[in-house]
Motif scaffolding. Structure first.
Motif, PDB file in Angstrom:
ATOM      1  N   SER A   1     -30.960 100.072 -41.878  1.00  0.00           N
ATOM      2  CA  SER A   1     -31.978 100.012 -42.926  1.00  0.00           C
ATOM      3  C   SER A   1     -31.381  99.752 -44.305  1.00  0.00           C
ATOM      4  O   SER A   1     -32.078  99.303 -45.205  1.00  0.00           O
ATOM      5  N   HIS A   2     -30.083  99.987 -44.473  1.00  0.00           N
ATOM      6  CA  HIS A   2     -29.433  99.763 -45.765  1.00  0.00           C
ATOM      7  C   HIS A   2     -28.885  98.347 -45.923  1.00  0.00           C
ATOM      8  O   HIS A   2     -28.432  97.975 -46.993  1.00  0.00           O
ATOM      9  N   LEU A   3     -28.933  97.548 -44.874  1.00  0.00           N
ATOM     10  CA  LEU A   3     -28.410  96.181 -44.926  1.00  0.00           C
ATOM     11  C   LEU A   3     -29.476  95.216 -45.439  1.00  0.00           C
ATOM     12  O   LEU A   3     -30.663  95.397 -45.165  1.00  0.00           O
ATOM     13  N   PRO A   4     -29.056  94.178 -46.164  1.00  0.00           N
ATOM     14  CA  PRO A   4     -30.031  93.187 -46.616  1.00  0.00           C
ATOM     15  C   PRO A   4     -30.602  92.425 -45.421  1.00  0.00           C
ATOM     16  O   PRO A   4     -29.939  92.250 -44.403  1.00  0.00           O
ATOM     17  N   VAL A   5     -31.832  92.003 -45.553  1.00  0.00           N
ATOM     18  CA  VAL A   5     -32.520  91.280 -44.491  1.00  0.00           C
ATOM     19  C   VAL A   5     -32.590  89.808 -44.873  1.00  0.00           C
ATOM     20  O   VAL A   5     -32.963  89.471 -45.995  1.00  0.00           O
ATOM     21  N   ALA A   6     -32.227  88.958 -43.940  1.00  0.00           N
ATOM     22  CA  ALA A   6     -32.299  87.514 -44.193  1.00  0.00           C
ATOM     23  C   ALA A   6     -33.757  87.078 -44.198  1.00  0.00           C
ATOM     24  O   ALA A   6     -34.543  87.498 -43.353  1.00  0.00           O
ATOM     25  N   HIS A   7     -34.112  86.280 -45.164  1.00  0.00           N
ATOM     26  CA  HIS A   7     -35.467  85.739 -45.255  1.00  0.00           C
ATOM     27  C   HIS A   7     -35.431  84.283 -44.839  1.00  0.00           C
ATOM     28  O   HIS A   7     -34.458  83.573 -45.111  1.00  0.00           O
ATOM     29  N   PRO A   8     -36.501  83.803 -44.213  1.00  0.00           N
ATOM     30  CA  PRO A   8     -36.505  82.392 -43.818  1.00  0.00           C
ATOM     31  C   PRO A   8     -36.461  81.477 -45.046  1.00  0.00           C
ATOM     32  O   PRO A   8     -37.001  81.804 -46.094  1.00  0.00           O
ATOM     33  N   ILE A   9     -35.811  80.338 -44.870  1.00  0.00           N
ATOM     34  CA  ILE A   9     -35.724  79.358 -45.957  1.00  0.00           C
ATOM     35  C   ILE A   9     -37.061  78.633 -46.033  1.00  0.00           C
ATOM     36  O   ILE A   9     -37.557  78.134 -45.015  1.00  0.00           O
ATOM     37  N   PRO A  10     -37.664  78.547 -47.212  1.00  0.00           N
ATOM     38  CA  PRO A  10     -38.960  77.860 -47.343  1.00  0.00           C
ATOM     39  C   PRO A  10     -38.855  76.391 -46.919  1.00  0.00           C
ATOM     40  O   PRO A  10     -37.814  75.748 -47.075  1.00  0.00           O
ATOM     41  N   ASP A  11     -39.963  75.874 -46.402  1.00  0.00           N
ATOM     42  CA  ASP A  11     -40.007  74.487 -45.915  1.00  0.00           C
ATOM     43  C   ASP A  11     -39.613  73.481 -46.992  1.00  0.00           C
ATOM     44  O   ASP A  11     -38.909  72.511 -46.709  1.00  0.00           O
TER      45      ASP A  11
END
Length: 131
Positions: free
Chosen positions: A101-111
């Motif tokens: 829970s303390h690790l950053p979460v990767a977000h999808p790259i916008p189209d």
């Protein structure tokens, strides 16, 4: 100049707050278990200062060209801020894959960003052939 740097380094060491280190330096192992075999292993431990870890691994496809070690495990500890940090992970032919829970979460790259990258890559090839 060299003596100034040396004196500055000594002052920094003397001023360092080592009180946080002493708690962990005196930690002892209170529980430990391990089994190791040629094709698999597992271990676990816990320390008196609250650190705990466990891991197991197995050889996949032994003797073949695609032989690989697959590992899974977890560990936890209490940070200086009092928060418990817990981590679960898998490591295999797809790399190291931690979760916590303390690790950053990767977000999808916008189209629109993906399209811009593709456009730039395609036009870079065209520009390179012109020169």
């Amino acid at each position: 100049m060299k003596s100034f740097v040396a004196i500055l380094a000594l002052v920094a060491v003397a001023a360092a707050d080592v009180s946080l280190l002493t708690k962990d330096a005196a930690a002892e192992i209170v529980q430990q278990d391990a089994d190791v075999f040629p094709d698999q292993y597992q271990y676990s431990f816990q320390t008196s200062n609250g650190i705990s870890a466990q891991e197991s691994g197995i050889v996949k496809n032994p003797g073949r060209e695609d032989e690989a070690l697959e590992v899974q495990g977890s560990n936890s500890y209490t940070g200086n801020d009092g928060q418990v940090y817990a981590l679960k992970y898998v490591a295999n032919e797809n790399g190291y894959q931690p979760e916590g829970s303390h690790l950053p979460v990767a977000h999808p790259i916008p189209d629109y960003i993906l399209r811009a990258i593709e456009y730039n890559a395609a036009h870079a090839k065209v520009e390179a052939t012109r020169n």
